[in-house]
Motif scaffolding. Structure first.
Motif, PDB file in Angstrom:
ATOM      1  N   ILE A 182       0.870  -1.190   0.000  1.00  0.00           N
ATOM      2  CA  ILE A 182       0.000   0.000   0.000  1.00  0.00           C
ATOM      3  C   ILE A 182       0.895   1.223   0.000  1.00  0.00           C
ATOM      4  O   ILE A 182       1.658   1.474   0.934  1.00  0.00           O
ATOM      5  CB  ILE A 182      -0.921   0.017   1.239  1.00  0.00           C
ATOM      6  N   THR A 183       0.882   1.960  -1.093  1.00  0.00           N
ATOM      7  CA  THR A 183       1.767   3.130  -1.220  1.00  0.00           C
ATOM      8  C   THR A 183       1.018   4.451  -0.987  1.00  0.00           C
ATOM      9  O   THR A 183       1.624   5.488  -0.808  1.00  0.00           O
ATOM     10  CB  THR A 183       2.391   3.161  -2.630  1.00  0.00           C
ATOM     11  N   SER A 184      -0.316   4.403  -1.007  1.00  0.00           N
ATOM     12  CA  SER A 184      -1.068   5.651  -0.789  1.00  0.00           C
ATOM     13  C   SER A 184      -2.411   5.310  -0.162  1.00  0.00           C
ATOM     14  O   SER A 184      -3.062   4.342  -0.558  1.00  0.00           O
ATOM     15  CB  SER A 184      -1.289   6.390  -2.118  1.00  0.00           C
ATOM     16  N   VAL A 185      -2.812   6.097   0.802  1.00  0.00           N
ATOM     17  CA  VAL A 185      -4.124   5.889   1.433  1.00  0.00           C
ATOM     18  C   VAL A 185      -4.982   7.140   1.334  1.00  0.00           C
ATOM     19  O   VAL A 185      -5.929   7.311   2.074  1.00  0.00           O
ATOM     20  CB  VAL A 185      -3.954   5.472   2.925  1.00  0.00           C
ATOM     21  N   GLY A 186      -4.621   8.024   0.404  1.00  0.00           N
ATOM     22  CA  GLY A 186      -5.387   9.261   0.281  1.00  0.00           C
ATOM     23  C   GLY A 186      -5.105  10.197   1.452  1.00  0.00           C
ATOM     24  O   GLY A 186      -4.079  10.088   2.130  1.00  0.00           O
ATOM     25  N   THR A 187      -6.052  11.121   1.651  1.00  0.00           N
ATOM     26  CA  THR A 187      -5.861  12.084   2.738  1.00  0.00           C
ATOM     27  C   THR A 187      -6.559  11.565   3.970  1.00  0.00           C
ATOM     28  O   THR A 187      -7.782  11.353   3.963  1.00  0.00           O
ATOM     29  CB  THR A 187      -6.427  13.467   2.358  1.00  0.00           C
ATOM     30  N   LEU A 188      -5.757  11.329   5.026  1.00  0.00           N
ATOM     31  CA  LEU A 188      -6.311  10.808   6.263  1.00  0.00           C
ATOM     32  C   LEU A 188      -6.600  11.962   7.197  1.00  0.00           C
ATOM     33  O   LEU A 188      -5.806  12.908   7.300  1.00  0.00           O
ATOM     34  CB  LEU A 188      -5.315   9.839   6.938  1.00  0.00           C
ATOM     35  N   GLY A 189      -7.787  11.897   7.847  1.00  0.00           N
ATOM     36  CA  GLY A 189      -8.067  12.916   8.858  1.00  0.00           C
ATOM     37  C   GLY A 189      -7.111  12.776  10.025  1.00  0.00           C
ATOM     38  O   GLY A 189      -6.614  13.745  10.585  1.00  0.00           O
TER      39      GLY A 189
END
Length: 877
Positions: A182-189
């Motif tokens: 997993i290289t990206s998880v988007g924008t995490l709060g």
């Protein structure tokens, strides 16, 4: 004509056709059989065969391109069969692989027909079992163009694995194990990690790590350029910076501080500014090298030396303790090089590896100060274990100007000592080079009776031998020098003056004295001789005199007992004198009966002398000699003159001038003839001349010329006759050299004989060489690697052998050819006949023997009692 089977053991090859003896097969390229040939089977390419009746073909027909009619055909895979006509049945136990199968029905193996059903649902819907039938659903589709699998509901799975693509939307919580891909998880709060978070990089466009609880452990961070103000920084390893390290104080953490350069010949600078100074706060700057440049710091030793007028040289690791020859145990030679430059001391017969306990290494500096020729002393560099070379700073008169100081760094005797060369040198290698000790743990000079070796004093040895001096029989004498040392000591035997002796009894050990009177002795026992002017006694007698009694004339002695010997210088008068030993007398009255007397040299004038035995005399002087029967001897003088040989001439001595013998030359001269009725003359006949051939019989050896010798008159050996004409062979016996025709010829080497006809036998004790000839050997017992022939490779190139072997397993005849190239030997067996059809009696091999260097042929057998006969032909090339 009878016919017997011909058994071929190792096969027979004729042209391209071969009969294999092991299998009985005939192997050939082509076989043209005009008439019927009968065999168990034929193998090979039968493409040219014709008129083969199908009824006659049994078994497998492989590679048959065309077979119009066949019964049951059993065959392996046949990729070339494209049509089999209409089959009533086809049974296949394995799999059938086909491009297409055209049929109305397909059945299972148990006979139940297959049931084919159509797909359920609509296009793109994934099929699933719906109560035993195919079904599809709009919420479960697969688009083969995009490769997307769509599920409208939830997916419950153990693992979801995807090589590419993204999870675009995850509603709810995603609980997953470690996901390295997993290289990206988007924008995490927010991201909460209860354990450790390990990441390659953490990137933030703004904000900061406000609080890091605990320790922040990170790998090397080359991009961190500023970390703010640190209260402290602890590094367990090295801190490396590519720029300058700027700080006010460098302080040791637990010990002192070292500032070290790396690499080779790198500098360390201490650089104050303006009027600033380098302050060591009252401490010492230690271990400074001896200055070589004007701006170098000076050591205290250098300053002290300059103050004392010394020329300081680089230190030496050691100094000699004795001559170089003594230290090495070898012989030393000095070479002065070019006026001292490059001068060497070279050791032969030994090596030098250490001096004064210091193991030497190449380029070590050494003080050589103890050479027998002091001109060879100096400062040397250790070039090798056998060569020392004068140091570059001590090989010219300018550098050897006197006052030259060298410090010694190591050594058992001379560690931490300084040495000065006292006097200047004008010519290197000629003027003396003397070193004296200048400094050390203290500077000392050995006084009288002392020896100084380095820093060690010892008492000088004197010539006095260590032992005890003085005894009851000797007085010790000593010589003492001004230092109280004994320089001489000796034992002097005591010689007492009798006038000074007191007491009533003399020791029995006294062998000589000046006593003239000993008073009246009760008795005197002397075991040795008594030497005295006179012995006087008024009574008594000499009962026993042991040894010899020498005395003047004693007219009153009437009996002396049995004397072992008696010497009488005057006359001895007696009725009879009997003695077992010698009696010496000038005149004897009466008859003397005695044994052999070798010492009687004169007996006066005898009336007669009768000798019953032989008389041996140096010479007999008399007017006449008589035989035992009383007849007088007739003594004659030699006849003739000097050198003439004596012979019987009518019972008198005769001589002749024609018959003489010269004792100086051992020549016997005879002017007449010498006739030998029997026997021979021996010796050198080189001085003989005018020998008539008709008068010569017997052996004539080494006659350079022998003309007109009738063969009938020649007997015995005629050796090396250069010319011998008309000699009948039947009349010649013995050896005849260079005879064209002869019976049995015994001769030396004859290089010119090219043909000898047919010989019944030839015997030679040495080698026989020819372009080609044959040999025979019989009854050679064979076991394993038995040598059956060998020859020098330079003698022959090729050999041909015919072997005949016999043993318990039968008989074998083999014909073998051999050739060699000097390094190895090669054989071929081109004919072998054996009565044993199961195995050969003998196997053969060859090589060039690595020990003898000969070409060698070996025979090996596994049979018993095998003997081999061989006929050999050798050929030169």
């Amino acid at each position: 004509m009878s016919t017997r089977n011909f058994v071929v053991k190792n096969g027979l090859t004729v042209g391209s056709a071969t009969i294999d003896a092991a299998t009985g097969n005939i192997i050939t390229v082509n076989a043209s059989l005009g008439n019927l040939a009968t065999a168990n089977f034929f193998s090979g390419n039968g493409s040219s065969l014709s008129s083969i009746a199908g009824a006659n073909v049994t078994g497998t027909v492989a590679n048959a391109t065309h077979a119009s009619t066949a019964n049951t055909v059993t065959t392996a895979a046949q990729p070339n069969i494209t049509s089999v006509g209409t089959l009533s049945t086809l049974s296949v136990t394995g799999n059938i692989s086909a491009g297409g199968l055209l049929t109305d029905d397909i059945y299972y193996a148990n006979g139940t027909p297959y049931t084919f059903a159509n797909a359920g649902g609509s296009n793109t819907q994934v099929q699933f079992n719906d109560s035993g039938s195919f079904a599809g659903a709009a919420g479960f589709t697969f688009n083969k163009v995009t490769g997307v699998l769509s599920v409208s509901g939830n997916v419950a799975t153990g693992n979801v694995s995807g090589g590419t693509g993204d999870f675009t939307v995850v509603n709810g919580s995603l609980t997953t194990a470690s996901q390295p891909n997993i290289t990206s998880v988007g924008t995490l709060g927010s991201l909460t990690v209860s354990g450790n978070a390990s990441t390659g990089n953490i990137s933030a466009t703004d904000g900061s790590f406000t609080t890091v609880g605990g320790s922040l452990t990170t790998a090397s961070q080359p991009n961190i350029t500023s970390v703010g103000t640190l209260s402290s920084l602890s590094a367990s390893g090295d801190i490396t910076t590519q720029a300058n390290l700027i700080t006010d104080i460098i302080q040791g953490r637990t010990s002192g501080v070292s500032v070290r350069a790396t690499g080779t010949d790198q500098n360390i600078e201490l650089r104050p500014t303006g009027t600033g100074v380098t302050d060591v706060w009252g401490g010492r700057i230690a271990n400074v090298a001896t200055p070589t440049q004007s701006g170098d710091a000076a050591t205290k030793q250098y300053v002290d030396d300059i103050a004392q007028g010394l020329h300081v040289h680089a230190p030496a690791v050691a100094a000699s303790t004795d001559t170089l020859a003594t230290m090495s145990g070898g012989t030393v030679a000095y070479d002065n090089g070019t006026s001292g430059v490059g001068a060497t001391l070279t050791i032969s017969g030994a090596t030098l590896t250490a001096i004064d306990g210091v193991t030497l290494s190449t380029d070590d500096r050494i003080i050589i100060k103890d050479e027998t020729n002091s001109a060879h002393n100096g400062i040397y560099v250790y070039t090798s274990s056998t060569v020392l070379t004068r140091a570059d700073d001590f090989n010219t008169p300018t550098e050897m100007a006197g006052g030259d100081f060298v410090f010694v760094q190591q050594g058992t005797l001379y560690n931490d000592t300084g040495w000065v060369m006292t006097d200047p040198v004008a010519t290197v290698g000629t003027d003396p080079v003397n070193f004296v000790q200048f400094s050390g743990a203290g500077t000392y000079t050995a006084g009288t009776g002392l020896t100084l070796n380095g820093t060690e004093f010892s008492i000088s040895n004197t010539t006095v031998t260590a032992q005890a001096y003085g005894s009851g029989d000797a007085v010790a004498t000593f010589t003492v020098n001004a230092q109280g040392q004994l320089t001489a000591a000796a034992n002097v035997a005591i010689a007492a003056n009798a006038a000074n002796l007191t007491g009533s009894t003399l020791s029995s050990n006294i062998t000589d004295s000046s006593l003239t009177s000993v008073g009246t002795l009760g008795s005197l026992d002397v075991t040795g001789n008594v030497g005295a002017g006179n012995v006087s006694a008024t009574g008594g007698s000499f009962t026993t005199v042991a040894g010899s009694l020498t005395t003047a004339a004693q007219p009153n002695i009437t009996s002396v007992g049995t004397l072992t010997s008696l010497a009488v210088t005057g006359n001895a008068s007696a009725n009879n004198m009997s003695a077992t030993n010698d009696i010496t007398a000038t005149t004897l009255g009466g008859s003397l009966t005695t044994a052999a007397q070798p010492n009687i040299t004169s007996v006066g004038t005898l009336g007669s002398l009768s000798v019953t035995g032989n008389g041996t005399f140096g010479g007999v002087k008399t007017d006449n000699l008589y035989y035992a029967n009383g007849n007088p001897w007739d003594l004659q003088e030699p006849a003739g003159s000097n050198t003439q040989v004596q012979f019987n001439n009518a019972d008198d001595f005769g001589a002749s001038a024609d018959f003489t013998f010269d004792s100086a030359t051992s020549n016997l001269d005879i002017s007449g003839n010498i006739t030998v009725s029997t026997g021979k003359f021996y010796g050198d006949g080189g001085g003989l001349s005018s020998l008539a051939g008709a008068n010569v019989t017997g052996e004539v050896a080494f006659a350079d010329t022998a003309n007109a010798v009738a063969g009938a008159n020649v007997t015995g050996q005629v050796s090396f006759a250069a010319v011998a004409n008309s000699v009948a062979g039947a009349n010649v016996t013995g050896s005849v050299g260079e005879a064209t025709t002869a019976g049995t010829v015994t001769t030396a080497a004859q290089p010119n004989i090219t043909s000898v006809g047919t010989l019944t036998s030839v015997e030679s004790t040495g080698e026989i060489k020819a372009v080609s000839f044959g040999t025979q050997r019989s009854n050679v017992a064979v076991s394993t690697n038995t040598v059956v022939d060998e020859f020098d490779p330079t003698d022959y190139r090729t050999a041909k052998y015919v072997f005949s072997a016999s043993g318990d397993d039968g008989y074998q005849s083999v014909e073998v050819l051999l050739v060699h190239d000097g390094s190895d030997a090669y054989i071929t067996i081109y004919g072998s006949v054996c009565s044993n059809t199961s195995a050969d009696i003998v196997e053969f091999s060859s090589n060039v023997n690595g020990v003898s260097g000969n070409v060698t042929v070996y025979a090996t057998t596994s049979s018993s009692n095998v003997n081999l006969n061989v006929v050999t032909d050798y050929i030169l090339t």
